[in-house]
Scaffold this motif. Structure first.
Motif, PDB file in Angstrom:
ATOM      1  N   THR A 179     -40.380 -64.231  -7.490  1.00  0.00           N
ATOM      2  CA  THR A 179     -41.637 -64.282  -8.267  1.00  0.00           C
ATOM      3  C   THR A 179     -41.672 -63.327  -9.475  1.00  0.00           C
ATOM      4  O   THR A 179     -42.735 -62.846  -9.865  1.00  0.00           O
ATOM      5  CB  THR A 179     -42.890 -64.048  -7.386  1.00  0.00           C
ATOM      6  OG1 THR A 179     -42.883 -62.706  -6.918  1.00  0.00           O
ATOM      7  CG2 THR A 179     -42.985 -65.004  -6.234  1.00  0.00           C
ATOM      8  N   GLY A 205     -41.023 -64.275 -12.355  1.00  0.00           N
ATOM      9  CA  GLY A 205     -41.530 -65.063 -13.488  1.00  0.00           C
ATOM     10  C   GLY A 205     -40.432 -65.895 -14.140  1.00  0.00           C
ATOM     11  O   GLY A 205     -40.556 -66.288 -15.306  1.00  0.00           O
ATOM     12  N   LYS A 206     -39.373 -66.207 -13.387  1.00  0.00           N
ATOM     13  CA  LYS A 206     -38.230 -66.947 -13.944  1.00  0.00           C
ATOM     14  C   LYS A 206     -38.638 -68.348 -14.402  1.00  0.00           C
ATOM     15  O   LYS A 206     -38.376 -68.743 -15.546  1.00  0.00           O
ATOM     16  CB  LYS A 206     -37.094 -67.047 -12.900  1.00  0.00           C
ATOM     17  CG  LYS A 206     -36.565 -65.700 -12.437  1.00  0.00           C
ATOM     18  CD  LYS A 206     -35.475 -65.838 -11.397  1.00  0.00           C
ATOM     19  CE  LYS A 206     -35.950 -66.348 -10.059  1.00  0.00           C
ATOM     20  NZ  LYS A 206     -36.938 -65.491  -9.370  1.00  0.00           N
ATOM     21  N   SER A 207     -39.289 -69.101 -13.493  1.00  0.00           N
ATOM     22  CA  SER A 207     -39.664 -70.483 -13.849  1.00  0.00           C
ATOM     23  C   SER A 207     -40.660 -70.464 -15.002  1.00  0.00           C
ATOM     24  O   SER A 207     -40.552 -71.275 -15.938  1.00  0.00           O
ATOM     25  CB  SER A 207     -40.306 -71.192 -12.659  1.00  0.00           C
ATOM     26  OG  SER A 207     -39.501 -71.099 -11.531  1.00  0.00           O
ATOM     27  N   SER A 208     -41.615 -69.555 -14.935  1.00  0.00           N
ATOM     28  CA  SER A 208     -42.630 -69.487 -16.000  1.00  0.00           C
ATOM     29  C   SER A 208     -41.970 -69.166 -17.338  1.00  0.00           C
ATOM     30  O   SER A 208     -42.325 -69.755 -18.370  1.00  0.00           O
ATOM     31  CB  SER A 208     -43.664 -68.407 -15.693  1.00  0.00           C
ATOM     32  OG  SER A 208     -44.198 -68.587 -14.418  1.00  0.00           O
ATOM     33  N   HIS A 262     -45.346 -61.013 -17.764  1.00  0.00           N
ATOM     34  CA  HIS A 262     -46.675 -60.432 -17.548  1.00  0.00           C
ATOM     35  C   HIS A 262     -47.067 -59.480 -18.675  1.00  0.00           C
ATOM     36  O   HIS A 262     -47.660 -58.434 -18.441  1.00  0.00           O
ATOM     37  CB  HIS A 262     -46.776 -59.727 -16.195  1.00  0.00           C
ATOM     38  CG  HIS A 262     -46.719 -60.665 -15.026  1.00  0.00           C
ATOM     39  ND1 HIS A 262     -45.543 -61.270 -14.621  1.00  0.00           N
ATOM     40  CD2 HIS A 262     -47.676 -61.132 -14.207  1.00  0.00           C
ATOM     41  CE1 HIS A 262     -45.793 -62.054 -13.598  1.00  0.00           C
ATOM     42  NE2 HIS A 262     -47.078 -62.002 -13.325  1.00  0.00           N
ATOM     43  N   ASP A 314     -49.356 -59.935 -20.648  1.00  0.00           N
ATOM     44  CA  ASP A 314     -50.825 -59.879 -20.711  1.00  0.00           C
ATOM     45  C   ASP A 314     -51.377 -58.670 -19.958  1.00  0.00           C
ATOM     46  O   ASP A 314     -52.423 -58.136 -20.304  1.00  0.00           O
ATOM     47  CB  ASP A 314     -51.457 -61.185 -20.195  1.00  0.00           C
ATOM     48  CG  ASP A 314     -50.815 -61.675 -18.900  1.00  0.00           C
ATOM     49  OD1 ASP A 314     -49.604 -61.501 -18.747  1.00  0.00           O
ATOM     50  OD2 ASP A 314     -51.540 -62.231 -18.062  1.00  0.00           O
ATOM     51  N   THR A 344     -40.460 -71.558  -5.059  1.00  0.00           N
ATOM     52  CA  THR A 344     -39.188 -70.891  -4.790  1.00  0.00           C
ATOM     53  C   THR A 344     -38.142 -71.936  -4.383  1.00  0.00           C
ATOM     54  O   THR A 344     -38.414 -72.781  -3.544  1.00  0.00           O
ATOM     55  CB  THR A 344     -39.360 -69.863  -3.669  1.00  0.00           C
ATOM     56  OG1 THR A 344     -40.434 -68.996  -4.056  1.00  0.00           O
ATOM     57  CG2 THR A 344     -38.106 -69.047  -3.445  1.00  0.00           C
ATOM     58  N   THR A 400     -46.263 -65.424 -20.328  1.00  0.00           N
ATOM     59  CA  THR A 400     -46.023 -66.847 -20.075  1.00  0.00           C
ATOM     60  C   THR A 400     -47.326 -67.621 -19.898  1.00  0.00           C
ATOM     61  O   THR A 400     -47.311 -68.831 -19.763  1.00  0.00           O
ATOM     62  CB  THR A 400     -45.136 -67.063 -18.831  1.00  0.00           C
ATOM     63  OG1 THR A 400     -45.895 -66.726 -17.679  1.00  0.00           O
ATOM     64  CG2 THR A 400     -43.869 -66.250 -18.882  1.00  0.00           C
ATOM     65  N   LYS A 401     -48.431 -66.913 -19.860  1.00  0.00           N
ATOM     66  CA  LYS A 401     -49.729 -67.581 -19.678  1.00  0.00           C
ATOM     67  C   LYS A 401     -50.271 -68.116 -20.991  1.00  0.00           C
ATOM     68  O   LYS A 401     -51.155 -68.959 -21.005  1.00  0.00           O
ATOM     69  CB  LYS A 401     -50.752 -66.623 -19.056  1.00  0.00           C
ATOM     70  CG  LYS A 401     -50.454 -66.285 -17.617  1.00  0.00           C
ATOM     71  CD  LYS A 401     -50.715 -67.467 -16.707  1.00  0.00           C
ATOM     72  CE  LYS A 401     -50.142 -67.255 -15.331  1.00  0.00           C
ATOM     73  NZ  LYS A 401     -50.133 -68.411 -14.488  1.00  0.00           N
TER      74      LYS A 401
HETATM   75  N1  LIG Z   1     -50.508 -63.308 -15.799  1.00  0.00           N
HETATM   76  C1  LIG Z   1     -49.240 -63.709 -15.826  1.00  0.00           C
HETATM   77  N2  LIG Z   1     -48.736 -64.331 -14.754  1.00  0.00           N
HETATM   78  C2  LIG Z   1     -47.443 -64.734 -14.808  1.00  0.00           C
HETATM   79  C3  LIG Z   1     -46.622 -64.498 -15.928  1.00  0.00           C
HETATM   80  N3  LIG Z   1     -45.386 -64.984 -15.653  1.00  0.00           N
HETATM   81  C4  LIG Z   1     -45.447 -65.501 -14.408  1.00  0.00           C
HETATM   82  N4  LIG Z   1     -46.682 -65.351 -13.895  1.00  0.00           N
HETATM   83  C5  LIG Z   1     -47.136 -65.750 -12.550  1.00  0.00           C
HETATM   84  O1  LIG Z   1     -46.293 -65.135 -11.588  1.00  0.00           O
HETATM   85  C6  LIG Z   1     -46.106 -65.991 -10.465  1.00  0.00           C
HETATM   86  C7  LIG Z   1     -44.609 -66.205 -10.226  1.00  0.00           C
HETATM   87  O2  LIG Z   1     -44.075 -66.909 -11.349  1.00  0.00           O
HETATM   88  P1  LIG Z   1     -42.796 -67.864 -11.229  1.00  0.00           P
HETATM   89  O3  LIG Z   1     -42.483 -68.309 -12.598  1.00  0.00           O
HETATM   90  O4  LIG Z   1     -42.966 -68.894 -10.179  1.00  0.00           O
HETATM   91  O5  LIG Z   1     -41.721 -66.791 -10.730  1.00  0.00           O
HETATM   92  P2  LIG Z   1     -40.232 -67.090 -10.242  1.00  0.00           P
HETATM   93  O6  LIG Z   1     -39.430 -65.890 -10.545  1.00  0.00           O
HETATM   94  O7  LIG Z   1     -39.750 -68.399 -10.781  1.00  0.00           O
HETATM   95  O8  LIG Z   1     -40.477 -67.210  -8.675  1.00  0.00           O
HETATM   96  P3  LIG Z   1     -39.401 -67.713  -7.575  1.00  0.00           P
HETATM   97  O9  LIG Z   1     -38.624 -68.844  -8.151  1.00  0.00           O
HETATM   98  O10 LIG Z   1     -40.292 -68.120  -6.434  1.00  0.00           O
HETATM   99  O11 LIG Z   1     -38.562 -66.518  -7.244  1.00  0.00           O
HETATM  100  C8  LIG Z   1     -46.841 -67.298 -10.803  1.00  0.00           C
HETATM  101  O12 LIG Z   1     -48.101 -67.239 -10.198  1.00  0.00           O
HETATM  102  C9  LIG Z   1     -46.994 -67.249 -12.310  1.00  0.00           C
HETATM  103  O13 LIG Z   1     -48.123 -67.961 -12.762  1.00  0.00           O
HETATM  104  C10 LIG Z   1     -47.194 -63.825 -17.071  1.00  0.00           C
HETATM  105  O14 LIG Z   1     -46.560 -63.569 -18.107  1.00  0.00           O
HETATM  106  N5  LIG Z   1     -48.497 -63.458 -16.952  1.00  0.00           N
END
Ligand SMILES: Nc1nc2c(ncn2[C@@H]2O[C@H](COP(=O)(O)OP(=O)(O)OP(=O)(O)O)[C@@H](O)[C@H]2O)c(=O)[nH]1
Ligand SMILES: [Mg+2]
Length: 488
Positions: free
Chosen positions: A239, A241-244, A352, A354, A259, A388-389
């Motif tokens: 989590t 924020g890789k996918s985002s 993040h 923001d 995930t 990413t939001k």
């Molecule tokens: N406010 C905010 N939330 C973010 C940002 N980037 C990611 N998120 C939140 O963080 C959470 C995890 O983001 P993902 O993109 O799923 O993270 P990930 O690394 O792909 O997660 P996994 O693949 O499960 O390891 C989600 O709820 C996103 O909406 C950001 O820049 N700002």
């Protein structure tokens, strides 16, 4: 102070009766002054902490700001208002999260604290006491810590004036109980934190300048040249924020926010470049040696998906969370699975943004120090920050592309070339896949044969509680019925 992100700002605006605080989050305290119920009020909004993260996981920047919040209303605050949402369960885990963050101000702070329950009229006419009694243990503990001082702000309510008046009366009663004293933070801790913030700001400024100079030098060599193709691998902890980040880079919801154990591969055209983004499976939180071999192979495979090799490996980290020595060890162990020169091709990508608000990322880097510093040194001070939001902010992606192109220039136009280790891992993964298919078929064959022999089972269920039914499997022929023995 707020437990879990809801928006201190709305409570602050409600108390002051006008929009003084922006709803935008900020990693630094915000101070506003105004008048309410005939009193002059100074309100300081403290950046919020993550609801389910212990103090040990909160970044230094947040910890410093919590401590320094008291100096913004010198000589000290009359009350600490701890905002707790009523529409979310208050669990046992919340207890230690709150305790850790609030007690950064010192143990005595509880005698100056009021729990401020907020919701957008979630409770309706239900008394708050019913909510408190229903929640039980952990919330009771919190209220006991605050000597049962609490107040409800229903920010949608029309009776704002009365609610604020009541709150300020409760603050005055508490001050009287505290011998008319405001809360005074330990001076040594305050002085030390102020000094650390001052030095962090100086270093942050210096870092900004160094990065600018370093980038200008390379830019002068690149001119307007840009790569027509970019291959990127996103890697990092769960989590992070890789996918985002992948979605922000590609400008569409390409990756699902779930995930996955397997690497994902997406492509698109962005700013006249053919962009390939691969998300590798999230890193395990423990030692890489203890993780399943399948996972290690999948990690190596993610680089292979960027054939003939990625231009950049993006190490994704959240800015609102501590980057610990343990995180660093896990990260280094993963990169050690690759060749030594992998560091020449890596960029730290913070998400993040923001949460930072107006605070520069360098302030976070300099406040953290330790493991994060060492990581950035290994990446030769290459980093970028994304929110990413925010949608349609092409600038943040363009700047990332520029930084990647500068790195490729530094690497004499080379991308990270897939080495024998990766190719061997890919072969091993393929062989494992083939063996897995064979095993699956082998496991299926006897079941199918048995099924053909015994035909199908038919089960009758009689809705009589005393009826015991014994069903025998029978081969169903045209004139055959199921053999059912019953006994009552
Ligand atoms: N406010 C905010 N939330 C973010 C940002 N980037 C990611 N998120 C939140 O963080 C959470 C995890 O983001 P993902 O993109 O799923 O993270 P990930 O690394 O792909 O997660 P996994 O693949 O499960 O390891 C989600 O709820 C996103 O909406 C950001 O820049 N700002
Ligand atoms: Mg993901």
């Amino acid at each position: 102070m707020e437990h879990g992100a809801l928006g201190n700002s709305s409570a602050g605006n409600f108390i002051l009766g006008k929009k003084e605080f922006e709803s935008r989050r900020s990693a630094e305290c915000v101070k506003r002054q105004g008048e309410a119920a005939g009193r002059k009020i100074t309100l300081v909004e403290v950046p919020d902490w993550r609801k389910n993260r212990e103090i040990t996981e909160s970044c230094q920047l947040l910890q410093q700001e919590i401590v320094l919040s008291t100096s913004l209303c010198a000589p000290g605050p009359h009350a600490i208002l701890l905002i707790v949402r009523t529409d979310v369960a208050f669990r046992e885990a919340d207890r230690s999260v709150i305790e850790g963050h609030v007690e950064l101000l010192g143990e005595k702070v509880w005698s100056h604290t009021i729990v401020l329950f907020t919701s957008e009229n979630y409770l309706g006419d239900t008394p708050i006491e019913l909510h408190i009694e229903s929640e039980g243990g952990a919330l009771h503990w919190l209220l006991e810590k605050c000597s049962n001082r609490y107040h409800v702000l229903t920010t949608e309510s029309r009776h704002a004036g009365i609610q604020v008046q009541d709150l300020l009366d409760k603050v005055e009663e508490m001050v009287a109980e505290n011998s008319s004293c405001h809360y005074e933070m330990d001076r040594e801790i305050l002085k030390d934190t102020e000094e650390r913030k001052r030095k962090a700001n100086e270093r942050a400024h210096q870092r900004q300048q160094n990065v600018q100079k370093q980038r200008q030098n390379i830019r002068s060599q690149i001119g307007d040249r840009k790569l027509s193709e970019l291959r990127l691998v996103l890697m990092g902890h769960r989590t992070a924020g890789k996918s985002s980040a992948g979605n922000t880079i590609l400008g569409r919801e390409a990756f699902e926010l779930k995930t996955a154990v397997q690497s994902e591969f997406k492509q698109g055209t962005v700013a006249d470049r053919e962009v390939t983004v691969v998300e590798s499976p999230c890193w395990s939180e423990s030692n890489v040696q203890n993780t399943a071999k399948m996972y290690q192979l999948e990690f190596m495979h993610s680089l292979f998906l960027c054939h003939p090799g990625p231009h950049a490996l993006l190490l994704v980290l959240r800015v609102d969370t501590k980057y610990s020595e343990m995180n660093n060890r896990v990260l280094e162990e993963h990169l050690e699975l690759l060749s030594q020169n992998v560091w020449n091709h890596t960029i730290v990508l913070f998400t993040h943004e923001d949460w930072l608000g107006q605070t520069p990322i360098e302030r976070h880097i300099e406040s953290e120090g330790g493991a994060l510093h060492r990581l950035l040194e290994k990446c030769r001070n290459r980093y970028h920050v994304l929110n990413t939001k925010v949608k349609n902010d092409d600038m943040q992606v363009m700047q990332l592309f520029e930084k990647i192109e500068e790195m490729v220039e530094e690497n004499k136009h080379c991308y990270y070339q897939l080495d024998q280790k990766i190719l061997d891992a890919v072969k091993e993964r393929r062989r494992a896949e083939e063996r897995a298919k064979e095993r699956e078929l082998k496991a299926q064959r006897p079941r199918e044969e048995n099924r053909a022999k015994i035909g199908e089972y038919i089960v009758f269920v009689f809705p009589h509680e005393h009826m015991h039914i014994c069903l025998k499997p029978v081969h169903i022929c045209n004139d055959n019925y199921i053999n059912v023995h019953t006994s009552a």
